[in-house]
Design a protein around this motif. Structure first.
Motif, PDB file in Angstrom:
ATOM      1  N   TRP A  28     -26.020   9.917  26.446  1.00 33.54           N
ATOM      2  CA  TRP A  28     -24.592   9.826  26.735  1.00 33.54           C
ATOM      3  C   TRP A  28     -23.863   8.987  25.698  1.00 33.54           C
ATOM      4  N   SER A  29     -24.504   7.915  25.242  1.00 32.05           N
ATOM      5  CA  SER A  29     -23.841   7.054  24.252  1.00 32.05           C
ATOM      6  C   SER A  29     -23.627   7.795  22.934  1.00 32.05           C
ATOM      7  N   ASN A  30     -24.634   8.577  22.504  1.00 35.04           N
ATOM      8  CA  ASN A  30     -24.487   9.328  21.254  1.00 35.04           C
ATOM      9  C   ASN A  30     -23.427  10.408  21.377  1.00 35.04           C
ATOM     10  N   VAL A  31     -23.406  11.078  22.531  1.00 42.47           N
ATOM     11  CA  VAL A  31     -22.434  12.157  22.721  1.00 42.47           C
ATOM     12  C   VAL A  31     -21.014  11.608  22.751  1.00 42.47           C
ATOM     13  N   PHE A  32     -20.796  10.565  23.539  1.00 46.20           N
ATOM     14  CA  PHE A  32     -19.448  10.012  23.661  1.00 46.20           C
ATOM     15  C   PHE A  32     -18.996   9.320  22.380  1.00 46.20           C
ATOM     16  N   ASP A  33     -19.953   8.924  21.540  1.00 37.82           N
ATOM     17  CA  ASP A  33     -19.594   8.306  20.273  1.00 37.82           C
ATOM     18  C   ASP A  33     -18.937   9.301  19.323  1.00 37.82           C
ATOM     19  N   GLN A  34     -19.201  10.595  19.545  1.00 40.65           N
ATOM     20  CA  GLN A  34     -18.617  11.625  18.681  1.00 40.65           C
ATOM     21  C   GLN A  34     -17.192  11.989  19.091  1.00 40.65           C
ATOM     22  N   PHE A  35     -16.750  11.554  20.270  1.00 42.37           N
ATOM     23  CA  PHE A  35     -15.412  11.899  20.733  1.00 42.37           C
ATOM     24  C   PHE A  35     -14.396  10.956  20.085  1.00 42.37           C
ATOM     25  N   ASP A  36     -13.447  11.546  19.383  1.00 41.25           N
ATOM     26  CA  ASP A  36     -12.348  10.789  18.793  1.00 41.25           C
ATOM     27  C   ASP A  36     -11.122  11.691  18.764  1.00 41.25           C
ATOM     28  N   ILE A  37     -10.086  11.264  18.064  1.00 37.78           N
ATOM     29  CA  ILE A  37      -8.841  12.023  18.016  1.00 37.78           C
ATOM     30  C   ILE A  37      -9.036  13.378  17.358  1.00 37.78           C
ATOM     31  N   PHE A  38     -10.052  13.482  16.477  1.00 37.07           N
ATOM     32  CA  PHE A  38     -10.270  14.733  15.765  1.00 37.07           C
ATOM     33  C   PHE A  38     -10.839  15.823  16.667  1.00 37.07           C
ATOM     34  N   VAL A  39     -11.425  15.436  17.794  1.00 38.29           N
ATOM     35  CA  VAL A  39     -11.903  16.448  18.749  1.00 38.29           C
ATOM     36  C   VAL A  39     -10.715  17.227  19.309  1.00 38.29           C
ATOM     37  N   ALA A  40      -9.664  16.509  19.708  1.00 39.87           N
ATOM     38  CA  ALA A  40      -8.453  17.171  20.203  1.00 39.87           C
ATOM     39  C   ALA A  40      -7.780  17.978  19.094  1.00 39.87           C
ATOM     40  N   CYS A  41      -7.746  17.415  17.888  1.00 37.57           N
ATOM     41  CA  CYS A  41      -7.154  18.148  16.759  1.00 37.57           C
ATOM     42  C   CYS A  41      -7.946  19.417  16.458  1.00 37.57           C
ATOM     43  N   HIS A  42      -9.277  19.316  16.614  1.00 40.07           N
ATOM     44  CA  HIS A  42     -10.139  20.469  16.394  1.00 40.07           C
ATOM     45  C   HIS A  42      -9.787  21.603  17.360  1.00 40.07           C
ATOM     46  N   ALA A  43      -9.714  21.267  18.641  1.00 42.61           N
ATOM     47  CA  ALA A  43      -9.386  22.271  19.654  1.00 42.61           C
ATOM     48  C   ALA A  43      -7.976  22.823  19.448  1.00 42.61           C
ATOM     49  N   LEU A  44      -7.026  21.952  19.118  1.00 41.51           N
ATOM     50  CA  LEU A  44      -5.656  22.395  18.881  1.00 41.51           C
ATOM     51  C   LEU A  44      -5.580  23.332  17.681  1.00 41.51           C
ATOM     52  N   GLY A  45      -6.346  23.016  16.637  1.00 35.32           N
ATOM     53  CA  GLY A  45      -6.352  23.876  15.454  1.00 35.32           C
ATOM     54  C   GLY A  45      -6.844  25.272  15.761  1.00 35.32           C
ATOM     55  N   TRP A  46      -7.881  25.391  16.570  1.00 35.84           N
ATOM     56  CA  TRP A  46      -8.397  26.713  16.926  1.00 35.84           C
ATOM     57  C   TRP A  46      -7.472  27.445  17.886  1.00 35.84           C
ATOM     58  N   ALA A  47      -6.766  26.706  18.720  1.00 37.57           N
ATOM     59  CA  ALA A  47      -5.765  27.344  19.573  1.00 37.57           C
ATOM     60  C   ALA A  47      -4.641  27.942  18.729  1.00 37.57           C
ATOM     61  N   LEU A  48      -4.219  27.226  17.686  1.00 38.58           N
ATOM     62  CA  LEU A  48      -3.191  27.756  16.786  1.00 38.58           C
ATOM     63  C   LEU A  48      -3.705  28.968  16.012  1.00 38.58           C
ATOM     64  N   LYS A  49      -4.973  28.931  15.590  1.00 37.44           N
ATOM     65  CA  LYS A  49      -5.555  30.096  14.922  1.00 37.44           C
ATOM     66  C   LYS A  49      -5.573  31.300  15.859  1.00 37.44           C
ATOM     67  N   ALA A  50      -5.860  31.042  17.130  1.00 39.80           N
ATOM     68  CA  ALA A  50      -5.854  32.137  18.101  1.00 39.80           C
ATOM     69  C   ALA A  50      -4.459  32.733  18.258  1.00 39.80           C
ATOM     70  N   LEU A  51      -3.424  31.880  18.234  1.00 36.41           N
ATOM     71  CA  LEU A  51      -2.056  32.382  18.346  1.00 36.41           C
ATOM     72  C   LEU A  51      -1.660  33.207  17.125  1.00 36.41           C
ATOM     73  N   VAL A  52      -2.272  32.914  15.988  1.00 41.72           N
ATOM     74  CA  VAL A  52      -1.957  33.647  14.758  1.00 41.72           C
ATOM     75  C   VAL A  52      -2.754  34.951  14.676  1.00 41.72           C
ATOM     76  N   LEU A  53      -4.072  34.878  14.890  1.00 43.04           N
ATOM     77  CA  LEU A  53      -4.930  36.057  14.718  1.00 43.04           C
ATOM     78  C   LEU A  53      -4.953  36.946  15.965  1.00 43.04           C
ATOM     79  N   ARG A  54      -4.989  36.348  17.145  1.00 42.50           N
ATOM     80  CA  ARG A  54      -4.904  37.065  18.428  1.00 42.50           C
ATOM     81  C   ARG A  54      -6.049  38.057  18.631  1.00 42.50           C
ATOM     82  N   ASP A  55      -7.236  37.702  18.145  1.00 41.78           N
ATOM     83  CA  ASP A  55      -8.404  38.561  18.325  1.00 41.78           C
ATOM     84  C   ASP A  55      -9.616  37.683  18.600  1.00 41.78           C
TER      85      ASP A  55
END
Length: 329
Positions: free
Chosen positions: A62-89
């Motif tokens: 759990w400590s190793n997994v939670f250590d990887q969570f930072d602001i870039f995790v949210a940015c990562h998900a947001l970036g792919w959501a924007l790609k989905a809105l652009v490509l739509r496939d």
């Protein structure tokens, strides 16, 4: 594009031209002078970066997994959501998500922050961050496809709240079309979609190499401004590319597309020039073997896809010819 106003898209084109001019200026400098030029914009730059390594301890705790969570995790998900809105496939998006992890694994000996644990690659990145972003983006696309669009002038709203709401809606799409890439429609379409995916991967890959070579920290606003500029231009580029391959009467790309590809090519030239004497470590043998095996598997999948596209095209032509014969008879 007419939302929020055509002048916004003209200004975007102007900013893109300015960015290309800056790239050309940097291209004619040596690596030391290029870093020094950026320090004139921000005195905190021109300092060698300390790359963070994510594969130092790969135990599933759990400590190793939670250590990887930072602001870039949210940015990562947001970036792919924007790609989905652009490509739509969904198929194209999941294909890009998986292949990007292979790109990171293949280049981890050059870029230390690409080295990640197996569960970081395939669970946190592909399934959680990328997967959630893709599926949320696809859900938004489906919602916008069935939404009813009725637009009225801002002066037709009697209340101040209504006028404010209409003003904010000016920054949303006027309408939403259903995009059908139909990757296996023909061999040409299959190759065109692959070219599109390669361009998207190069945009992300260039950002990592540029910040490494020019010593720009990940959290620096320059990275965010570049991604915002290219992603916003990507809305126009994708639309022009889709129209080009989907409608036979259109036979050329627009100015935004040409400028976008020129920027991408200039960044690649800059990376190639500044990479001299930078990455001296040879490619490890296990990376070579992995690339050969991956390329072989991908070639087999591509050949299967091309054969499927060819057979589908032949069947469609036969059906069209039989229908024409029936009409004549």
């Amino acid at each position: 594009f007419i939302r929020p106003h055509p002048i916004i898209w003209r200004l975007l084109f102007g900013f893109a031209v300015l960015y290309e001019m800056c790239l050309i200026l940097i291209l004619y400098q040596n690596k030391k002078d290029a870093r020094l030029m950026l320090s004139y914009m921000d005195t905190t730059l021109n300092v060698e970066l300390e790359e963070r390594e994510y594969a130092t301890n790969c135990e599933v705790t759990w400590s190793n997994v939670f250590d990887q969570f930072d602001i870039f995790v949210a940015c990562h998900a947001l970036g792919w959501a924007l790609k989905a809105l652009v490509l739509r496939d969904r198929l194209i998006l999941w294909h890009m998500s998986v292949t990007w992890e292979f790109v990171e694994m293949a280049l981890s000996y050059k870029l230390p922050n690409f080295a990640e644990c197996w569960w970081d690659h395939w669970v946190m990145d592909v399934l959680l961050c990328n997967g959630i972003g893709i599926e949320v983006g696809i859900w938004i696309c489906k919602y916008l496809e069935v939404k009813e669009y009725r637009w009225h002038s801002v002066f037709e709203y009697p209340t101040l709240l209504g006028k404010l709401n209409r003003t904010l809606l000016q920054f949303t799409p006027e309408s939403w079309i259903r995009v059908e890439w139909d990757c296996f429609a023909s061999v040409r379409r299959y190759l065109e979609i692959h070219a599109l995916m390669i361009v998207f991967q190069l945009i992300d890959l260039n950002s990592f190499f540029l910040k490494r070579l020019l010593w720009v920290p990940t959290k620096h606003p320059i990275n965010a401004v570049r991604l915002l500029l290219l992603c916003t231009m990507g809305l126009v580029v994708i639309r022009q590319f889709y129209v080009l391959i989907s409608h036979p009467k259109y036979n050329r790309l627009g100015l935004h597309s040409w400028l976008f590809y020129i920027i991408l090519f200039t960044e690649i030239l800059l990376i190639y020039k500044f990479s001299a004497d930078e990455f001296k470590e040879p490619m490890p043998e296990y990376v070579q073997q992995g690339l050969m095996q991956g390329c072989a598997v991908y070639a087999l999948i591509s050949i299967t896809g091309l054969l499927y596209s060819t057979l589908r095209s032949c069947v469609k032509r036969q059906e069209d010819s039989s229908k024409e014969k029936e009409k004549v008879s």
